[in-house]
Design a protein around this motif. Structure first.
Motif, PDB file in Angstrom:
ATOM      1  N   GLY A   1       8.358  10.104  12.360  1.00  0.00           N
ATOM      2  CA  GLY A   1       8.169   9.252  13.319  1.00  0.00           C
ATOM      3  C   GLY A   1       8.458   9.871  14.696  1.00  0.00           C
ATOM      4  N   ASP A   2       8.387   9.260  15.621  1.00  0.00           N
ATOM      5  CA  ASP A   2       8.548   9.663  16.992  1.00  0.00           C
ATOM      6  C   ASP A   2      10.078   9.435  17.308  1.00  0.00           C
ATOM      7  OD1 ASP A   2       8.174  10.721  19.354  1.00  0.00           O
ATOM      8  OD2 ASP A   2       7.112   9.209  20.365  1.00  0.00           O
ATOM      9  N   GLY A   3      10.759  10.276  16.747  1.00  0.00           N
ATOM     10  CA  GLY A   3      12.291  10.248  16.724  1.00  0.00           C
ATOM     11  C   GLY A   3      12.571   9.827  15.339  1.00  0.00           C
ATOM     12  N   PRO A   4      13.919  10.001  15.201  1.00  0.00           N
ATOM     13  CA  PRO A   4      14.559   9.636  13.943  1.00  0.00           C
ATOM     14  C   PRO A   4      14.481   8.103  13.638  1.00  0.00           C
ATOM     15  CG  PRO A   4      16.304  10.236  15.215  1.00  0.00           C
ATOM     16  CD  PRO A   4      14.990  10.363  16.133  1.00  0.00           C
ATOM     17  N   VAL A   5      14.938   7.276  14.624  1.00  0.00           N
ATOM     18  CA  VAL A   5      15.026   5.538  14.447  1.00  0.00           C
ATOM     19  C   VAL A   5      13.352   5.275  13.967  1.00  0.00           C
ATOM     20  CG1 VAL A   5      15.367   3.294  15.431  1.00  0.00           C
ATOM     21  CG2 VAL A   5      16.861   5.550  15.923  1.00  0.00           C
ATOM     22  N   ASP A   6      12.450   5.853  14.834  1.00  0.00           N
ATOM     23  CA  ASP A   6      11.005   5.325  14.472  1.00  0.00           C
ATOM     24  C   ASP A   6      10.637   5.748  13.034  1.00  0.00           C
ATOM     25  OD1 ASP A   6       8.727   4.461  15.378  1.00  0.00           O
ATOM     26  OD2 ASP A   6       7.776   6.517  15.441  1.00  0.00           O
ATOM     27  N   ALA A   7      11.089   6.868  12.726  1.00  0.00           N
ATOM     28  CA  ALA A   7      10.749   7.357  11.400  1.00  0.00           C
ATOM     29  C   ALA A   7      11.279   6.455  10.167  1.00  0.00           C
ATOM     30  CB  ALA A   7      11.288   8.799  11.243  1.00  0.00           C
ATOM     31  N   ILE A   8      12.619   6.054  10.499  1.00  0.00           N
ATOM     32  CA  ILE A   8      13.405   5.390   9.611  1.00  0.00           C
ATOM     33  C   ILE A   8      12.556   3.766   9.435  1.00  0.00           C
ATOM     34  CG2 ILE A   8      15.462   3.913   9.240  1.00  0.00           C
ATOM     35  CD1 ILE A   8      16.965   6.250  10.622  1.00  0.00           C
ATOM     36  N   PHE A   9      12.287   3.141  10.633  1.00  0.00           N
ATOM     37  CA  PHE A   9      11.659   1.899  10.692  1.00  0.00           C
ATOM     38  C   PHE A   9      10.386   1.994  10.020  1.00  0.00           C
ATOM     39  CE2 PHE A   9      14.338   0.110  14.655  1.00  0.00           C
ATOM     40  CZ  PHE A   9      15.459   0.217  13.760  1.00  0.00           C
ATOM     41  N   LYS A  10       9.568   3.124  10.232  1.00  0.00           N
ATOM     42  CA  LYS A  10       8.204   3.151   9.836  1.00  0.00           C
ATOM     43  C   LYS A  10       8.422   3.209   8.054  1.00  0.00           C
ATOM     44  CE  LYS A  10       5.335   4.845  13.427  1.00  0.00           C
ATOM     45  NZ  LYS A  10       5.528   6.032  14.541  1.00  0.00           N
ATOM     46  N   GLY A  11       9.504   4.154   7.859  1.00  0.00           N
ATOM     47  CA  GLY A  11       9.537   4.174   6.405  1.00  0.00           C
ATOM     48  C   GLY A  11       9.989   2.812   5.715  1.00  0.00           C
ATOM     49  N   ILE A  12      10.772   2.140   6.404  1.00  0.00           N
ATOM     50  CA  ILE A  12      10.879   0.663   5.916  1.00  0.00           C
ATOM     51  C   ILE A  12       9.558  -0.060   5.682  1.00  0.00           C
ATOM     52  CG2 ILE A  12      12.201  -1.315   6.224  1.00  0.00           C
ATOM     53  CD1 ILE A  12      14.225   0.325   7.425  1.00  0.00           C
ATOM     54  N   GLY A  13       8.749   0.102   6.887  1.00  0.00           N
ATOM     55  CA  GLY A  13       7.667  -0.749   6.764  1.00  0.00           C
ATOM     56  C   GLY A  13       6.488  -0.144   5.576  1.00  0.00           C
ATOM     57  N   LYS A  14       6.781   1.236   5.338  1.00  0.00           N
ATOM     58  CA  LYS A  14       5.982   1.580   4.296  1.00  0.00           C
ATOM     59  C   LYS A  14       6.137   0.988   2.971  1.00  0.00           C
ATOM     60  CE  LYS A  14       4.355   6.144   5.623  1.00  0.00           C
ATOM     61  NZ  LYS A  14       4.523   7.654   5.122  1.00  0.00           N
ATOM     62  N   ILE A  15       7.817   0.945   2.760  1.00  0.00           N
ATOM     63  CA  ILE A  15       8.063   0.345   1.326  1.00  0.00           C
ATOM     64  C   ILE A  15       7.862  -1.187   1.448  1.00  0.00           C
ATOM     65  CG2 ILE A  15      10.366   0.028   0.116  1.00  0.00           C
ATOM     66  CD1 ILE A  15      11.332   2.827   0.865  1.00  0.00           C
TER      67      ILE A  15
END
Ligand code: KIV
Ligand code: ZN
Length: 519
Positions: free
Chosen positions: A428-442
């Protein structure tokens, strides 16, 4: 309003000072929803924001100004031309509006915050109030840190503000330091020493750092103030502001000692409190006066017995008078599973699966064994609690984050989703974005992220961070919060918390009568 009138102007500042509570910022739509409810509640003046603070504040003030039917909209402005003009621009489409301008007057604030001499401060008061008065004939002026201001200087500033055109003089106990007898003396001093004080309404604005905001406001009224600034649920900077519902009900219930009236329809207090709590995500403390869940609950046998004989034995005001629809005893230990399911449906939980109903029913039976009277609120709490605490659809198993200057930032997340562990890697665009996107993928979902806010609970680099996340799906808003020494872990947990609450909200299709503003 003359000092001898018994009508108290209720100036609500939930949308301004209340919104300054850490983590309580609201979207324009949410502010509009609250403004409509408060207009209906009967507040006289509504401080709708600080238009110069942000575009959002400006827009909110503009939109709210247009929809208010009874309340006068008011905007806050520092003592600068641009702030005052922004305030005017946001409200100029309304028939009548107020500009509230302020400037610090205590020696401490003038020296360290403003870096100005008393003479310069006096000059600024004259300029700012006169300018505001050019744009509206309804101008409020506040000496910030008024209660810690040297008394003679306070009188001088107030006299000058009135001379320059102020029609309301508000005395803030900005840091919530004052005791009721002191606040009384300060307000009385103005009536005794300021020669033109009869040309303005005197107002109270008390913060709650020592838990005295309501007591101080009432002391101010006893000394002659005829406007009270307050917020629903007492939200506001730090420990908050004086709670509107407490002030209004104190004057109504103890009218023998406080013979004043307001324009508040007290039957709407409970729903307004729920609305504010829902929008901000700030829960109302169970034992909070007037609007807390337990404010009208009588648990002990002795009290229940007294209540059954005569409600006045333990109730100084009726729950109905503040809009709490007391469901009489509807369910008890003899109620069966079907009755429980029907009750849950009636309360708005229509899509609960059978497994969940079975579990919740067992908990209800336990509760009914312990508690003679089981009210609707108990059942709602039981179902919500069960969902949130024990039946989270999603929980965090592990999180690993790769951050730093060399992107893309990456998160490896492991979540438990309905009893199944799922793991994914996302960037993601930054760690928080990566986390939120990951949750959205799962757990795929279509939500708008409306707010992401980090606050340090204590000082230092090892401080716990509290993260607040607000998401929206088809008009349903959900706020999640979590704390952790690792900000990224707190962020993941807060997002998951919001998502879990949203899943609950999806199941509640019809609001119960007492929850009509929530869900
Ligand atoms: O607490 C305070 O001093 C204020 C002023 C802006 C009125 O909120
Ligand atoms: Zn304040």
């Amino acid at each position: 309003m003359p000092k001898n009138s018994n009508r108290i102007i209720i100036f609500d500042t939930t949308l301004r000072d209340g919104e300054q509570s850490p983590g309580a910022s609201m979207s324009v739509e949410e502010k509009i929803k609250i403004a409509k409810a408060f207009d209906d509640l009967g507040v006289d003046v509504m401080e709708v924001g600080f238009p110069a603070a942000s575009n959002g504040d400006f827009q909110a003030a503009k939109e709210i100004g247009k929809i208010l039917k009874k309340a006068i909209p008011c905007g806050l402005a520092r003592a600068t031309k641009s702030d005052i003009e922004k305030c005017r621009d946001s409200l100029k489409h309304t028939k009548q509006f107020r500009i509230h301008t302020f400037l610090s007057t205590s020696a401490l604030h003038m020296k360290y915050k403003l870096k100005k001499t008393p003479k310069e401060v006096l000059e600024l008061i004259k300029e700012s109030v006169s300018l505001a008065r050019k744009y509206t004939n309804d101008v409020e002026w506040s000496p910030e840190d008024g209660t810690r201001t040297e008394p003679d200087f306070l009188c001088k500033t107030v006299e000058l503000a009135i001379k320059s055109g102020a029609t309301t003089i508000n005395i803030p106990d900005t840091v919530g330091y004052t005791m009721p007898e002191e606040y009384f003396k300060t307000i009385k001093l103005l009536f005794d020493k300021v020669p033109n004080i009869d040309k303005a309404v005197v107002s109270t604005h008390c913060h709650n750092d020592l838990g005295l905001a309501v007591a101080n406001s009432l002391a101010g009224v006893k000394a002659g103030a005829r406007q009270i600034e307050c917020t629903i649920n007492g939200i506001g900077e730090r420990a908050g502001n004086a709670a509107l519902e407490e002030i209004v009900m104190a004057m109504k219930t103890r009218n023998d000692l406080m013979p004043f009236k307001t324009g508040i329809n007290t039957k709407k207090l409970s729903s307004c409190s729920k609305l504010v709590s829902n929008v901000t995500g700030f829960p109302v403390q169970f034992n909070k006066a007037i609007v807390g869940k337990n404010a009208f609950a009588h648990e002990s046998g002795i009290h229940q017995d007294g209540m059954l004989k005569n409600k006045k034995t333990y109730e100084i005001m009726t729950p109905e008078s503040v809009g709490v629809i007391k469901s009489s005893l509807v369910m008890g230990k003899h109620s069966g599973r079907n009755a429980f399911k029907d009750k849950a449906t009636e309360l708005g939980y229509s899509n609960l699966d059978e497994k969940f109903i079975n579990k919740a029913f067992l908990k209800f039976k336990d509760l009914a064994d312990k508690k003679k009277h089981v009210y609707d609120e108990d059942i709602i709490a039981l179902i919500d609690d069960d969902f949130v605490k024990h039946n989270n659809a999603i929980s965090l198993v592990s999180l690993q984050v790769f951050a730093g200057t060399k992107g893309p930032q990456k998160a490896i997340i492991e979540l438990m989703v309905y009893d199944k562990v799922k793991k994914i890697e996302s960037t993601g665009d930054g760690p928080v974005d990566a986390i939120f996107k990951g949750i959205g993928k799962i757990y795929p979902h279509k939500c708008n992220l409306q707010l992401y806010q980090v606050q340090a609970v204590t000082q230092g680099t090892d401080a716990q961070a509290t993260v607040s996340v607000r998401i929206e799906e088809k008009g349903k808003i959900s706020v999640g919060q979590a704390a952790d020494t690792d900000t990224l872990v707190a962020s993941a947990k807060a997002y998951i918390n919001a998502l879990n609450k949203l899943i609950i909200k999806r199941t509640r299709t019809a609001p119960s009568p007492d929850l009509s503003v929530s869900a």
